[in-house]
Design a protein around this motif. Structure first.
Motif, PDB file in Angstrom:
ATOM      1  N   GLY A  14       0.796  -1.231   0.000  1.00 19.23           N
ATOM      2  CA  GLY A  14       0.000   0.000   0.000  1.00 19.23           C
ATOM      3  C   GLY A  14       0.821   1.270   0.000  1.00 19.23           C
ATOM      4  O   GLY A  14       0.266   2.351   0.197  1.00 19.23           O
ATOM      5  N   THR A  80       0.302  -2.681   4.398  1.00 19.23           N
ATOM      6  CA  THR A  80      -0.196  -1.316   4.224  1.00 19.23           C
ATOM      7  C   THR A  80       0.289  -0.363   5.307  1.00 19.23           C
ATOM      8  O   THR A  80       0.357  -0.739   6.481  1.00 19.23           O
ATOM      9  CB  THR A  80      -1.748  -1.279   4.188  1.00 19.23           C
ATOM     10  OG1 THR A  80      -2.172   0.074   3.911  1.00 19.23           O
ATOM     11  CG2 THR A  80      -2.382  -1.748   5.476  1.00 19.23           C
ATOM     12  N   MET A  87      -6.412   2.348   5.900  1.00 21.34           N
ATOM     13  CA  MET A  87      -5.413   1.831   4.958  1.00 21.34           C
ATOM     14  C   MET A  87      -5.051   2.927   3.958  1.00 21.34           C
ATOM     15  O   MET A  87      -5.811   3.902   3.781  1.00 21.34           O
ATOM     16  CB  MET A  87      -5.951   0.601   4.239  1.00 21.34           C
ATOM     17  CG  MET A  87      -6.918   0.912   3.119  1.00 21.34           C
ATOM     18  SD  MET A  87      -7.747  -0.547   2.480  1.00 21.34           S
ATOM     19  CE  MET A  87      -9.116  -0.679   3.616  1.00 21.34           C
ATOM     20  N   LEU A  91      -3.951   1.658  -1.940  1.00 26.39           N
ATOM     21  CA  LEU A  91      -4.311   0.241  -1.777  1.00 26.39           C
ATOM     22  C   LEU A  91      -5.821   0.069  -1.931  1.00 26.39           C
ATOM     23  O   LEU A  91      -6.285  -0.822  -2.657  1.00 26.39           O
ATOM     24  CB  LEU A  91      -3.851  -0.287  -0.418  1.00 26.39           C
ATOM     25  CG  LEU A  91      -4.256  -1.731  -0.117  1.00 26.39           C
ATOM     26  CD1 LEU A  91      -3.690  -2.699  -1.163  1.00 26.39           C
ATOM     27  CD2 LEU A  91      -3.808  -2.151   1.277  1.00 26.39           C
ATOM     28  N   GLY A 115       1.508  -4.555   8.520  1.00 28.19           N
ATOM     29  CA  GLY A 115       1.648  -3.131   8.243  1.00 28.19           C
ATOM     30  C   GLY A 115       2.722  -2.522   9.110  1.00 28.19           C
ATOM     31  O   GLY A 115       2.967  -2.963  10.236  1.00 28.19           O
TER      32      GLY A 115
END
Ligand SMILES: Cc1cc2nc3c(=O)[nH]c(=O)nc-3n(C[C@H](O)[C@H](O)[C@H](O)COP(=O)(O)O)c2cc1C
Length: 187
Positions: A14, A80, A87, A91, A115
């Motif tokens: 992301g 992400t 998010m 993404l 993440g």
């Protein structure tokens, strides 16, 4: 001794920036994957902002290739950043494009997520939003281990290598859990 069958995982990041901690976390996952598990990286950088008028004329080529990669993968691994408690927009945009009919390719896919953020909660809020999206698209996200890489700037070296041992162990555990989950769903 019987060998565990292999699987192919598609990594979707992301963050588009070159020195991204999330991209580096996916790089670490590639290195930490057990034998037989291959992780390929999707490139979502050329996907335009979602526009239904554009879709009506056909998927842009970057979306077509993402959809093909998703359909071909045994499992997905999202990484992400957290942007404003959710998010990353790029993404969500890539998921929105790939999810449009016909044959939305996310349905039934085993999924894991992780993440990295420079904050103290390590993308916890972003991942909960991503989980919601997974549910709507009928993906099967695994619950544990949660990989929340907080204070990410302290956990990678200047070349993007993951130097923090507990985080390396969490990522290795996540990939092994995703492999087992994907094989269970396949059986
Ligand atoms: C628009 C924007 C919003 C952000 N919001 C958050 C946030 O809500 N929580 C957080 O922990 N970090 C937040 N950050 C900091 C990111 O976690 C940090 O930039 C992170 O390193 C980005 O991931 P990357 O290294 O993979 O590019 C934000 C950064 C940007 C650019």
């Amino acid at each position: 001794m019987a060998q565990t069958p292999g699987i192919t995982i598609l990594g979707i990041c992301g963050s588009l920036r070159q020195a991204s901690h999330n991209r580096a976390a996916l790089g670490a996952a590639i290195k930490l994957a057990p034998p037989g598990v291959t992780i390929e990286m999707a490139d979502i950088s050329a996907i335009p902002p979602y526009n239904e008028d554009v879709r009506a004329k056909g998927f842009p080529s970057a979306v077509e290739s993402l959809r093909r990669q998703i359909a071909a993968a045994d499992a997905l691994l999202f990484a992400t950043p957290e942007y404003n408690f959710s998010m990353a927009g790029v993404l969500k945009n890539a998921i929105d494009w790939a999810s449009r009919p016909p044959d939305q390719p996310f349905a039934g896919k085993p999924v894991a997520m992780m993440g990295a953020s420079v904050g103290m909660l390590g993308t916890a809020r972003a991942q909960y939003h991503l989980r919601q999206v997974c549910v709507y698209l009928d993906m099967h996200p695994i619950n544990k281990p949660e990989v929340l890489i907080a204070a990410a700037h302290t956990k990678f070296d200047a070349e993007g290598n993951l130097t923090d041992t507990p985080t390396r162990d969490f990522i290795a555990g996540l990939i092994a859990a995703l492999r087992d989950w994907a094989l269970r769903l396949k059986a």
